[in-house]
Write a protein that holds these residues in place. Structure first.
Motif, PDB file in Angstrom:
ATOM      1  N   GLN A   1      30.205  63.097  50.512  1.00 42.80           N
ATOM      2  CA  GLN A   1      31.244  63.097  49.483  1.00 42.80           C
ATOM      3  C   GLN A   1      31.691  61.658  49.225  1.00 42.80           C
ATOM      4  O   GLN A   1      31.778  60.848  50.140  1.00 42.80           O
ATOM      5  CB  GLN A   1      32.445  63.938  49.929  1.00 42.80           C
ATOM      6  N   VAL A   2      31.933  61.371  47.959  1.00 40.59           N
ATOM      7  CA  VAL A   2      32.375  60.037  47.545  1.00 40.59           C
ATOM      8  C   VAL A   2      33.653  60.175  46.732  1.00 40.59           C
ATOM      9  O   VAL A   2      33.773  61.064  45.894  1.00 40.59           O
ATOM     10  CB  VAL A   2      31.294  59.341  46.700  1.00 40.59           C
ATOM     11  N   GLN A   3      34.592  59.293  46.994  1.00 43.16           N
ATOM     12  CA  GLN A   3      35.833  59.247  46.218  1.00 43.16           C
ATOM     13  C   GLN A   3      35.870  57.943  45.428  1.00 43.16           C
ATOM     14  O   GLN A   3      35.479  56.891  45.932  1.00 43.16           O
ATOM     15  CB  GLN A   3      37.054  59.325  47.131  1.00 43.16           C
ATOM     16  N   VAL A   4      36.355  58.058  44.202  1.00 45.80           N
ATOM     17  CA  VAL A   4      36.415  56.909  43.308  1.00 45.80           C
ATOM     18  C   VAL A   4      37.814  56.842  42.726  1.00 45.80           C
ATOM     19  O   VAL A   4      38.305  57.836  42.173  1.00 45.80           O
ATOM     20  CB  VAL A   4      35.376  57.048  42.182  1.00 45.80           C
ATOM     21  N   VAL A   5      38.461  55.677  42.835  1.00 40.59           N
ATOM     22  CA  VAL A   5      39.836  55.531  42.367  1.00 40.59           C
ATOM     23  C   VAL A   5      39.952  54.276  41.515  1.00 40.59           C
ATOM     24  O   VAL A   5      39.653  53.166  41.984  1.00 40.59           O
ATOM     25  CB  VAL A   5      40.820  55.451  43.545  1.00 40.59           C
ATOM     26  N   GLU A   6      40.410  54.459  40.284  1.00 40.01           N
ATOM     27  CA  GLU A   6      40.608  53.327  39.374  1.00 40.01           C
ATOM     28  C   GLU A   6      42.047  52.838  39.439  1.00 40.01           C
ATOM     29  O   GLU A   6      42.971  53.598  39.748  1.00 40.01           O
ATOM     30  CB  GLU A   6      40.310  53.725  37.919  1.00 40.01           C
ATOM     31  N   SER A   7      42.213  51.570  39.077  1.00 43.81           N
ATOM     32  CA  SER A   7      43.551  51.005  38.945  1.00 43.81           C
ATOM     33  C   SER A   7      43.483  49.813  38.002  1.00 43.81           C
ATOM     34  O   SER A   7      42.400  49.314  37.701  1.00 43.81           O
ATOM     35  CB  SER A   7      44.106  50.569  40.301  1.00 43.81           C
ATOM     36  N   GLY A   8      44.658  49.390  37.536  1.00 45.17           N
ATOM     37  CA  GLY A   8      44.723  48.173  36.745  1.00 45.17           C
ATOM     38  C   GLY A   8      44.967  48.355  35.267  1.00 45.17           C
ATOM     39  O   GLY A   8      45.067  47.368  34.538  1.00 45.17           O
ATOM     40  N   GLY A   9      45.082  49.584  34.811  1.00 45.67           N
ATOM     41  CA  GLY A   9      45.342  49.785  33.394  1.00 45.67           C
ATOM     42  C   GLY A   9      46.748  49.356  33.013  1.00 45.67           C
ATOM     43  O   GLY A   9      47.570  49.016  33.865  1.00 45.67           O
ATOM     44  N   GLY A  10      47.026  49.388  31.713  1.00 40.21           N
ATOM     45  CA  GLY A  10      48.356  49.013  31.250  1.00 40.21           C
ATOM     46  C   GLY A  10      48.410  48.849  29.757  1.00 40.21           C
ATOM     47  O   GLY A  10      47.456  49.154  29.041  1.00 40.21           O
ATOM     48  N   LEU A  11      49.556  48.335  29.312  1.00 37.89           N
ATOM     49  CA  LEU A  11      49.800  48.089  27.892  1.00 37.89           C
ATOM     50  C   LEU A  11      49.809  46.584  27.660  1.00 37.89           C
ATOM     51  O   LEU A  11      50.585  45.865  28.309  1.00 37.89           O
ATOM     52  CB  LEU A  11      51.141  48.700  27.482  1.00 37.89           C
ATOM     53  N   VAL A  12      48.937  46.123  26.774  1.00 36.57           N
ATOM     54  CA  VAL A  12      48.864  44.698  26.461  1.00 36.57           C
ATOM     55  C   VAL A  12      48.744  44.513  24.950  1.00 36.57           C
ATOM     56  O   VAL A  12      48.442  45.461  24.227  1.00 36.57           O
ATOM     57  CB  VAL A  12      47.665  44.020  27.148  1.00 36.57           C
ATOM     58  N   GLN A  13      48.962  43.290  24.524  1.00 36.31           N
ATOM     59  CA  GLN A  13      48.793  42.965  23.113  1.00 36.31           C
ATOM     60  C   GLN A  13      47.345  42.559  22.842  1.00 36.31           C
ATOM     61  O   GLN A  13      46.621  42.128  23.752  1.00 36.31           O
ATOM     62  CB  GLN A  13      49.729  41.843  22.707  1.00 36.31           C
ATOM     63  N   ALA A  14      46.960  42.669  21.599  1.00 40.09           N
ATOM     64  CA  ALA A  14      45.620  42.251  21.202  1.00 40.09           C
ATOM     65  C   ALA A  14      45.396  40.792  21.588  1.00 40.09           C
ATOM     66  O   ALA A  14      46.295  39.953  21.447  1.00 40.09           O
ATOM     67  CB  ALA A  14      45.437  42.436  19.698  1.00 40.09           C
ATOM     68  N   GLY A  15      44.204  40.526  22.106  1.00 40.35           N
ATOM     69  CA  GLY A  15      43.867  39.191  22.546  1.00 40.35           C
ATOM     70  C   GLY A  15      44.114  38.921  24.021  1.00 40.35           C
ATOM     71  O   GLY A  15      43.631  37.926  24.566  1.00 40.35           O
ATOM     72  N   ALA A  16      44.843  39.821  24.656  1.00 41.29           N
ATOM     73  CA  ALA A  16      45.156  39.642  26.075  1.00 41.29           C
ATOM     74  C   ALA A  16      43.991  40.094  26.949  1.00 41.29           C
ATOM     75  O   ALA A  16      42.958  40.562  26.465  1.00 41.29           O
ATOM     76  CB  ALA A  16      46.418  40.425  26.424  1.00 41.29           C
ATOM     77  N   SER A  17      44.200  39.951  28.252  1.00 43.73           N
ATOM     78  CA  SER A  17      43.188  40.328  29.238  1.00 43.73           C
ATOM     79  C   SER A  17      43.757  41.321  30.233  1.00 43.73           C
ATOM     80  O   SER A  17      44.963  41.346  30.489  1.00 43.73           O
ATOM     81  CB  SER A  17      42.684  39.095  29.993  1.00 43.73           C
ATOM     82  N   LEU A  18      42.870  42.116  30.799  1.00 47.43           N
ATOM     83  CA  LEU A  18      43.202  43.028  31.892  1.00 47.43           C
ATOM     84  C   LEU A  18      42.008  43.081  32.822  1.00 47.43           C
ATOM     85  O   LEU A  18      40.866  42.918  32.388  1.00 47.43           O
ATOM     86  CB  LEU A  18      43.473  44.448  31.378  1.00 47.43           C
ATOM     87  N   ARG A  19      42.288  43.349  34.094  1.00 50.29           N
ATOM     88  CA  ARG A  19      41.203  43.585  35.030  1.00 50.29           C
ATOM     89  C   ARG A  19      41.390  44.952  35.664  1.00 50.29           C
ATOM     90  O   ARG A  19      42.418  45.221  36.289  1.00 50.29           O
ATOM     91  CB  ARG A  19      41.142  42.513  36.119  1.00 50.29           C
ATOM     92  N   LEU A  20      40.396  45.793  35.494  1.00 57.87           N
ATOM     93  CA  LEU A  20      40.390  47.103  36.125  1.00 57.87           C
ATOM     94  C   LEU A  20      39.631  47.020  37.443  1.00 57.87           C
ATOM     95  O   LEU A  20      38.656  46.274  37.571  1.00 57.87           O
ATOM     96  CB  LEU A  20      39.722  48.134  35.224  1.00 57.87           C
ATOM     97  N   SER A  21      40.103  47.802  38.397  1.00 59.37           N
ATOM     98  CA  SER A  21      39.433  47.891  39.693  1.00 59.37           C
ATOM     99  C   SER A  21      39.014  49.328  39.944  1.00 59.37           C
ATOM    100  O   SER A  21      39.671  50.270  39.492  1.00 59.37           O
ATOM    101  CB  SER A  21      40.361  47.438  40.816  1.00 59.37           C
ATOM    102  N   CYS A  22      37.936  49.482  40.678  1.00 56.14           N
ATOM    103  CA  CYS A  22      37.439  50.804  41.032  1.00 56.14           C
ATOM    104  C   CYS A  22      36.987  50.757  42.486  1.00 56.14           C
ATOM    105  O   CYS A  22      36.001  50.093  42.801  1.00 56.14           O
ATOM    106  CB  CYS A  22      36.284  51.189  40.131  1.00 56.14           C
ATOM    107  N   ALA A  23      37.714  51.452  43.333  1.00 51.20           N
ATOM    108  CA  ALA A  23      37.390  51.477  44.756  1.00 51.20           C
ATOM    109  C   ALA A  23      36.660  52.773  45.094  1.00 51.20           C
ATOM    110  O   ALA A  23      37.139  53.862  44.775  1.00 51.20           O
ATOM    111  CB  ALA A  23      38.655  51.365  45.587  1.00 51.20           C
ATOM    112  N   ALA A  24      35.513  52.632  45.729  1.00 51.49           N
ATOM    113  CA  ALA A  24      34.728  53.795  46.146  1.00 51.49           C
ATOM    114  C   ALA A  24      34.791  53.936  47.658  1.00 51.49           C
ATOM    115  O   ALA A  24      34.719  52.942  48.385  1.00 51.49           O
ATOM    116  CB  ALA A  24      33.286  53.648  45.687  1.00 51.49           C
ATOM    117  N   SER A  25      34.937  55.142  48.125  1.00 48.27           N
ATOM    118  CA  SER A  25      34.954  55.392  49.562  1.00 48.27           C
ATOM    119  C   SER A  25      34.085  56.606  49.866  1.00 48.27           C
ATOM    120  O   SER A  25      33.779  57.410  48.998  1.00 48.27           O
ATOM    121  CB  SER A  25      36.379  55.614  50.055  1.00 48.27           C
ATOM    122  N   GLY A  26      33.711  56.698  51.132  1.00 47.76           N
ATOM    123  CA  GLY A  26      32.838  57.793  51.520  1.00 47.76           C
ATOM    124  C   GLY A  26      31.404  57.316  51.681  1.00 47.76           C
ATOM    125  O   GLY A  26      31.148  56.142  51.907  1.00 47.76           O
ATOM    126  N   ARG A  27      30.461  58.208  51.490  1.00 48.13           N
ATOM    127  CA  ARG A  27      29.055  57.908  51.747  1.00 48.13           C
ATOM    128  C   ARG A  27      28.398  57.279  50.531  1.00 48.13           C
ATOM    129  O   ARG A  27      27.618  57.915  49.825  1.00 48.13           O
ATOM    130  CB  ARG A  27      28.331  59.182  52.159  1.00 48.13           C
TER     131      ARG A  27
END
Length: 122
Positions: A1-27
């Protein structure tokens, strides 16, 4: 079994930057790739980017090429999606997923996260 969890979303203005993360655990040791997909309201889920677990190959949708960068930290079992020059049309729920075999660009993927909302205002 594998678990996947995202984070890092949000509200930004056009032209801005964001970094999303995705952590996987398990096999995850014998999995082939991690991918990012997104789904905007009323639209089908679409491929954004993917990377092989060894980091050797990365793939991008034409709509994000040159603006988004996918990377992987194998020590942390974490994949990142650096999103620059965001546009209102990038607004969507972003999902991370992992799969056992190629091709990296296409579904089906085996395990999915719950998604993280990205909203880009004009």
């Amino acid at each position: 079994q594998v678990q996947v969890v995202e984070s890092g979303g949000g509200l930004v203005q056009a032209g801005a930057s964001l970094r999303l993360s995705c952590a996987a655990s398990g096999r995850t040791f014998n999995y082939y790739a991690m991918g990012w997909f997104r789904q905007a309201p009323g639209l089908e889920r679409e491929f954004v980017a993917a990377i092989t677990w060894n980091g050797g190959s990365a793939y991008y949708a034409d709509s994000v090429k040159g603006r988004f960068t996918i990377s992987i930290d194998n020590a942390k079992n974490t994949v990142y999606l650096q999103m620059n020059s965001l546009k209102p049309e990038d607004t969507a729920v972003y999902y991370c997923a992992t799969k056992r075999s190629p091709p990296a660009r296409a579904t089906p993927y085996d395990y999915w996260g719950q998604g993280t909302q990205v909203t880009v205002s004009s």
